[in-house]
Design a protein around this motif. Sequence first.
Motif, PDB file in Angstrom:
ATOM      1  N   PHE A 292       0.917  -1.371  -0.091  1.00 49.30           N
ATOM      2  CA  PHE A 292       0.192   0.436  -0.312  1.00 49.30           C
ATOM      3  C   PHE A 292       1.099   1.064  -0.233  1.00 49.30           C
ATOM      4  O   PHE A 292       0.568   2.264  -0.864  1.00 49.30           O
ATOM      5  CB  PHE A 292      -0.997  -0.182   1.117  1.00 49.30           C
ATOM      6  CG  PHE A 292      -1.917   1.344   1.551  1.00 49.30           C
ATOM      7  CD1 PHE A 292      -3.031   0.879   0.636  1.00 49.30           C
ATOM      8  CD2 PHE A 292      -1.521   2.343   1.641  1.00 49.30           C
ATOM      9  CE1 PHE A 292      -4.342   1.942   0.617  1.00 49.30           C
ATOM     10  CE2 PHE A 292      -2.883   3.064   2.347  1.00 49.30           C
ATOM     11  CZ  PHE A 292      -4.214   2.985   1.250  1.00 49.30           C
ATOM     12  N   ASP A 293       2.053   1.567   0.691  1.00 49.03           N
ATOM     13  CA  ASP A 293       2.412   2.071   0.975  1.00 49.03           C
ATOM     14  C   ASP A 293       3.828   3.106  -0.525  1.00 49.03           C
ATOM     15  O   ASP A 293       3.708   4.008  -0.688  1.00 49.03           O
ATOM     16  CB  ASP A 293       4.020   2.518   1.643  1.00 49.03           C
ATOM     17  CG  ASP A 293       3.672   2.083   3.470  1.00 49.03           C
ATOM     18  OD1 ASP A 293       2.767   2.658   4.031  1.00 49.03           O
ATOM     19  OD2 ASP A 293       3.661   1.562   4.231  1.00 49.03           O
ATOM     20  N   SER A 294       3.814   1.660  -1.184  1.00 48.74           N
ATOM     21  CA  SER A 294       4.960   2.421  -2.586  1.00 48.74           C
ATOM     22  C   SER A 294       3.688   2.500  -3.096  1.00 48.74           C
ATOM     23  O   SER A 294       4.005   3.523  -4.245  1.00 48.74           O
ATOM     24  CB  SER A 294       4.615   0.363  -3.330  1.00 48.74           C
ATOM     25  OG  SER A 294       4.133  -0.261  -3.201  1.00 48.74           O
ATOM     26  N   ARG A 295       2.383   2.038  -3.125  1.00 49.69           N
ATOM     27  CA  ARG A 295       1.299   2.911  -3.756  1.00 49.69           C
ATOM     28  C   ARG A 295       0.685   4.359  -3.797  1.00 49.69           C
ATOM     29  O   ARG A 295       0.862   5.107  -4.973  1.00 49.69           O
ATOM     30  CB  ARG A 295       0.245   1.657  -3.906  1.00 49.69           C
ATOM     31  CG  ARG A 295       0.143   0.723  -4.632  1.00 49.69           C
ATOM     32  CD  ARG A 295      -1.439  -0.307  -4.536  1.00 49.69           C
ATOM     33  NE  ARG A 295      -2.224   0.278  -4.588  1.00 49.69           N
ATOM     34  CZ  ARG A 295      -3.527  -0.295  -4.762  1.00 49.69           C
ATOM     35  NH1 ARG A 295      -3.625  -1.123  -3.162  1.00 49.69           N
ATOM     36  NH2 ARG A 295      -4.693   0.530  -4.680  1.00 49.69           N
ATOM     37  N   VAL A 296       1.154   4.310  -2.087  1.00 49.85           N
ATOM     38  CA  VAL A 296       1.135   5.968  -2.185  1.00 49.85           C
ATOM     39  C   VAL A 296       2.235   7.333  -3.018  1.00 49.85           C
ATOM     40  O   VAL A 296       1.870   7.992  -3.223  1.00 49.85           O
ATOM     41  CB  VAL A 296       0.725   6.323  -0.434  1.00 49.85           C
ATOM     42  CG1 VAL A 296       0.944   7.183  -0.624  1.00 49.85           C
ATOM     43  CG2 VAL A 296      -0.315   5.485  -0.076  1.00 49.85           C
ATOM     44  N   GLU A 297       3.322   6.652  -2.638  1.00 45.99           N
ATOM     45  CA  GLU A 297       4.483   6.640  -2.876  1.00 45.99           C
ATOM     46  C   GLU A 297       4.403   7.665  -4.528  1.00 45.99           C
ATOM     47  O   GLU A 297       4.869   8.246  -4.462  1.00 45.99           O
ATOM     48  CB  GLU A 297       5.922   5.992  -2.439  1.00 45.99           C
ATOM     49  CG  GLU A 297       6.178   5.954  -0.744  1.00 45.99           C
ATOM     50  CD  GLU A 297       6.466   6.997  -1.023  1.00 45.99           C
ATOM     51  OE1 GLU A 297       7.076   8.095  -0.962  1.00 45.99           O
ATOM     52  OE2 GLU A 297       5.951   7.550   0.458  1.00 45.99           O
ATOM     53  N   ALA A 298       4.699   6.464  -5.307  1.00 48.53           N
ATOM     54  CA  ALA A 298       4.560   6.503  -6.502  1.00 48.53           C
ATOM     55  C   ALA A 298       3.400   7.562  -7.201  1.00 48.53           C
ATOM     56  O   ALA A 298       3.683   8.453  -7.669  1.00 48.53           O
ATOM     57  CB  ALA A 298       3.586   5.334  -7.226  1.00 48.53           C
ATOM     58  N   LEU A 299       2.408   7.972  -6.246  1.00 44.48           N
ATOM     59  CA  LEU A 299       1.343   8.585  -6.258  1.00 44.48           C
ATOM     60  C   LEU A 299       1.223  10.180  -5.994  1.00 44.48           C
ATOM     61  O   LEU A 299       1.547  11.059  -6.721  1.00 44.48           O
ATOM     62  CB  LEU A 299      -0.038   8.357  -5.249  1.00 44.48           C
ATOM     63  CG  LEU A 299      -0.999   7.778  -6.627  1.00 44.48           C
ATOM     64  CD1 LEU A 299      -2.427   7.190  -5.454  1.00 44.48           C
ATOM     65  CD2 LEU A 299      -0.963   8.075  -7.548  1.00 44.48           C
ATOM     66  N   LEU A 300       2.885   9.914  -4.565  1.00 42.98           N
ATOM     67  CA  LEU A 300       3.211  11.513  -4.632  1.00 42.98           C
ATOM     68  C   LEU A 300       4.129  12.002  -4.903  1.00 42.98           C
ATOM     69  O   LEU A 300       4.512  13.054  -5.690  1.00 42.98           O
ATOM     70  CB  LEU A 300       3.735  10.944  -3.237  1.00 42.98           C
ATOM     71  CG  LEU A 300       2.157  11.116  -2.144  1.00 42.98           C
ATOM     72  CD1 LEU A 300       2.781  11.066  -0.556  1.00 42.98           C
ATOM     73  CD2 LEU A 300       1.280  12.962  -2.501  1.00 42.98           C
ATOM     74  N   GLY A 301       4.660  10.619  -6.170  1.00 43.49           N
ATOM     75  CA  GLY A 301       6.440  10.528  -6.319  1.00 43.49           C
ATOM     76  C   GLY A 301       5.594  11.650  -8.199  1.00 43.49           C
ATOM     77  O   GLY A 301       6.782  12.720  -9.088  1.00 43.49           O
ATOM     78  N   ALA A 302       4.214  11.948  -8.282  1.00 40.17           N
ATOM     79  CA  ALA A 302       3.906  12.788  -9.676  1.00 40.17           C
ATOM     80  C   ALA A 302       3.125  13.264  -9.357  1.00 40.17           C
ATOM     81  O   ALA A 302       2.412  13.465 -10.386  1.00 40.17           O
ATOM     82  CB  ALA A 302       2.971  11.045 -10.243  1.00 40.17           C
ATOM     83  N   ASP A 303       3.426  14.220  -8.378  1.00 38.95           N
ATOM     84  CA  ASP A 303       2.321  14.945  -7.920  1.00 38.95           C
ATOM     85  C   ASP A 303       0.970  15.009  -7.526  1.00 38.95           C
ATOM     86  O   ASP A 303       0.312  15.687  -7.889  1.00 38.95           O
ATOM     87  CB  ASP A 303       2.853  16.201  -8.823  1.00 38.95           C
ATOM     88  CG  ASP A 303       4.810  16.575  -7.945  1.00 38.95           C
ATOM     89  OD1 ASP A 303       5.332  15.745  -7.064  1.00 38.95           O
ATOM     90  OD2 ASP A 303       5.340  17.597  -8.897  1.00 38.95           O
ATOM     91  N   ASP A 304       0.523  13.356  -7.765  1.00 37.68           N
ATOM     92  CA  ASP A 304      -0.778  13.765  -7.702  1.00 37.68           C
ATOM     93  C   ASP A 304      -1.292  13.537  -6.295  1.00 37.68           C
ATOM     94  O   ASP A 304      -1.999  11.944  -5.764  1.00 37.68           O
ATOM     95  CB  ASP A 304      -1.494  12.275  -8.219  1.00 37.68           C
ATOM     96  CG  ASP A 304      -2.575  12.041  -8.690  1.00 37.68           C
ATOM     97  OD1 ASP A 304      -3.520  12.799  -8.025  1.00 37.68           O
ATOM     98  OD2 ASP A 304      -2.885  11.457  -9.230  1.00 37.68           O
ATOM     99  N   VAL A 305      -1.314  14.551  -5.333  1.00 40.55           N
ATOM    100  CA  VAL A 305      -2.414  14.719  -4.063  1.00 40.55           C
ATOM    101  C   VAL A 305      -3.482  14.229  -4.287  1.00 40.55           C
ATOM    102  O   VAL A 305      -3.455  13.606  -3.067  1.00 40.55           O
ATOM    103  CB  VAL A 305      -1.807  15.911  -3.722  1.00 40.55           C
ATOM    104  CG1 VAL A 305      -2.427  16.184  -2.037  1.00 40.55           C
ATOM    105  CG2 VAL A 305      -0.581  16.478  -3.817  1.00 40.55           C
ATOM    106  N   SER A 306      -4.352  14.508  -4.874  1.00 43.05           N
ATOM    107  CA  SER A 306      -5.439  14.110  -4.926  1.00 43.05           C
ATOM    108  C   SER A 306      -6.003  12.479  -4.944  1.00 43.05           C
ATOM    109  O   SER A 306      -6.899  12.167  -4.149  1.00 43.05           O
ATOM    110  CB  SER A 306      -6.091  14.489  -6.009  1.00 43.05           C
ATOM    111  OG  SER A 306      -6.568  15.665  -5.604  1.00 43.05           O
ATOM    112  N   GLY A 307      -4.715  12.104  -6.110  1.00 45.01           N
ATOM    113  CA  GLY A 307      -5.257  10.543  -6.254  1.00 45.01           C
ATOM    114  C   GLY A 307      -4.540   9.417  -4.836  1.00 45.01           C
ATOM    115  O   GLY A 307      -5.185   8.950  -4.495  1.00 45.01           O
ATOM    116  N   ALA A 308      -3.550  10.331  -4.257  1.00 47.94           N
ATOM    117  CA  ALA A 308      -3.013   9.682  -3.107  1.00 47.94           C
ATOM    118  C   ALA A 308      -3.686   9.691  -2.058  1.00 47.94           C
ATOM    119  O   ALA A 308      -4.055   8.697  -1.142  1.00 47.94           O
ATOM    120  CB  ALA A 308      -1.122  10.524  -2.469  1.00 47.94           C
TER     121      ALA A 308
END
Length: 688
Positions: A292-308
Motif C-alpha cells: 500500500f505504501d509503495s502505491r502511495v509513494e508512486a502517486l506522491l512522486g507524480a505530484d498526484d495529491v488528490s489521487g494519494a
Amino acid sequence: ALMSVGFKLSADALRTLSGLSESTVLGTAAPTLAAVRGMTGDHVEHNVYFKDFPANVPDTFEFWMRCVREALEDGKARSGVLAQLRNGVINLLTLPSYGNYRHTYEEMLAAHDELTAAVGDRLTVLHLGGTLEDELSALYLALAGSSTPLGDEHLADLKVLAEHCADGPQPETIPVRENRAVVNEARLKAGSGLLLDTVTDVLRLACALSGGDVSLQEPTRFRGLSRPARRALLAGLDEVVARAPAKIADVLTHREAFKRLGERLHPHEHPQWPYAAEVFAVARGEKKAHSFDSRVEALLGADDVSGAVLLLKSAPGKLFRALDRLLRTARTQEERDAVVAAVEEVAPEVSGRVVLSVREYLHNRSGDTDRKRVFINRAGRAHVTDDARQAVPEQERERLITVLDAETARRLPAPERLLVDPDVLGVALPLSGRATSAGLGVLPRGSVSPVDGELLRFFVYWKQARKVTDYDLSALLLNAEYETVSWLSYTNLRSMDGEHSGDITDAPDGASEFINLRLGAVRGTYIVPQVNIYSGEGFEEAEESFFGFMLREGEQKGRPFEARTVRMKSELRGPGRVALPLAFRRARDGSWHARWLHLYLKGHPAYNRVEGNQVSVATLVRAVVEREQLTVGHLAALMANSGTEVTTWDPESVPDVPVTYIGLERPEGLHPESVVITPENLRDLIPE
C-alpha cells in the motif's frame, strides 16, 4: 508503621481491618509494608559518603587533598601515590579513602536527628480492593483493552494475567497489536480461538511464543515450535490472506522476519494452507506484491495529491500519519481542501490515540522560524535536529485542529459532573505507555507538576550484579537561555546552590548518592538532574537501580533519605549511559515545576561526566520543554465545552452522589459508584 513511610489506611480499610483477628491483620501488614517501602525506595539502606550530609560537606579540592594525605600515611598505598605525584596526575580511584563508605549505616543514622513532621510531607492513602479474582479480572480487562501501548512492565503483567484469565471475561476489543499478541499466546495455550486480522498479527504471535519482542523493534530468534503451534500459525496466515488477499503485501515490511519464521514452520509440508505458503513466497521474493505504501509513494512522486488522498482514505490511520507531507506537497487550494475534507470524512474510523497524537503534532507545527525536531524512540533515546521542512499552511493547520478537537469531544464520556484536582491538569496524556517508567509518583513524559518545598533532594541507588559499577548523580543548572550556570557532582561537591553527598565508586551491597538543593538560592532557571554511568554495568544490567527526589521544609532535619518526603521514585531501566528522568523550571513568580523527561542519552562507553554532556543535555531539555503536550486539562476543557459540569475538587465539600473524579491520587469520601481516574489508569481517558 505505614505513616512512618508516608502511607495511611483509608477509613474503610481501617474499619475492615479492625474487625479482623490479630493474626490476619499481621499477615496482611507484613507484605503491605514491604510493598509500600519498595515503592518509595525504603527497602534498602541509603548510606552517604559524608556522614553529616548535607552538613559539613567539604570543599572538593580540600577533600581530594585530604584523601591524598591519608594515602601517603598508608604504608601500602604510599609508594604508588608518590609515583603518581611525580608524574603530576593523581587517579582518585587509587586512593584508599576515596569512593568507599568510611562508616556504617548505623553510625550515619546516629549522626542525624529524627525527621520533624511537616504539613507538606507526602501521605498516600491505601484503599480497600475487591476479591483477588475480581481485581485480577479487572486489571486484565484494563490492560488487554487499553487504547494505548503498554510499557514493558505492564506488558509483562498482561502476559501473566492473560494466562490466568484465558477462560474468564474478555475485552470487547484489543486495539493495540502488542497486547493482542500477548493475549493470543495465552489463547493458543488454552486452546481458544486466535484474534488475527493481519499477517503481522501472526508474526507478533510467533515472536511471543519465542520470548521475543512483540513490538517487532528488535529481531527475534525463533525457537523450535510445537506441532500444534506451527499448525495454528499456518492456519492463521492462510485464513487472513484468504479473507483479504491484499494484506499479503504487509509481509514486505518485515520480510526478513517472515523468512526466518518460514524456516521454522515448513509451509511446504502443509498443502492444505496454500495462502500461508504464498506469504513466505512473497518474503523470499518469489512472488510479487505491491505494498500500500509503495502505491502511495508512486502517486506522491507524480505530484498526484488528490489521487494519494483518495487511496489513503481506504487506510484512515495512514492518511492521518501522512497529513504533514500531503499539505506540504499540495500545490493548489483545491488539493488542500481535499486533504481536510478527507480527514473530516474518515476521522470517526481512526483510533483516539492517533487522533490525539496528530492533534498534538499539529499544535507544535506552527510557522516559527527557529524550530527544532525531537525524535524519541520507544526506549527513551532522543535525538534533536533543526526543522528545515516547509511550514504547514496555517489556515489548514487550524482547520484540522478544529476537526480533531470536535472528533475527540464526540468520543469523550459525558458525565453529569466532573471533579478535577488542579494539580492533574498539567499531566500529559499517556498516548504511549512507553513514555513513562515504573515507580511511585511517576507521570508521563512532558507532564508538568508543581513542586512545593524549600529543599529539593535527589537520590540514586544502584546495586551491581557482577562487576564494579560506578554511577554518578549530578545536577546541571541552566539559565533561561539554557546556558550552564553551575553544576553539582563529585567534581563540585559544594556551592551556594547546594551539596553533593560524596562519590561512591563500588556497590557490591548497594550504594546511594544524594544532591541537596535550596530552591530559593538556586542560580538559574532550570535544574536538570542526571545519572551518569562512569564505569561498569548499564542500567539494564545492574541488579537494581532507581532515581527519585524528596521535598522538605527548610527546618526539617532527618536522615538523608526519609520515605515520608519522597515525591517520586522511578526505576532506571533504559538504554544509554546517561539518564535524564526529569527537569525543574522556575516560573516568573518564583515557583518551581517539574517537567518529566524519561530520557536516556547514548553517552560514552565509560567515564561519562556532567561536564562532558552539558551542550547535548541543554539542547535536548530545550527541545522537550518547549514542545507543548496535550494534557488532562485539554480533555477537561473539551468536556466542559460539551456541556459537562466541571468543578475543581474541594476536599471540604465531597458530593454524596456518584461523580467522575480525575486527580493525582484517589481521595477519601467519594461515593462508591464514582469513576476515579488517577495516573495509574490515566490511559482510560484516551477514547477508542
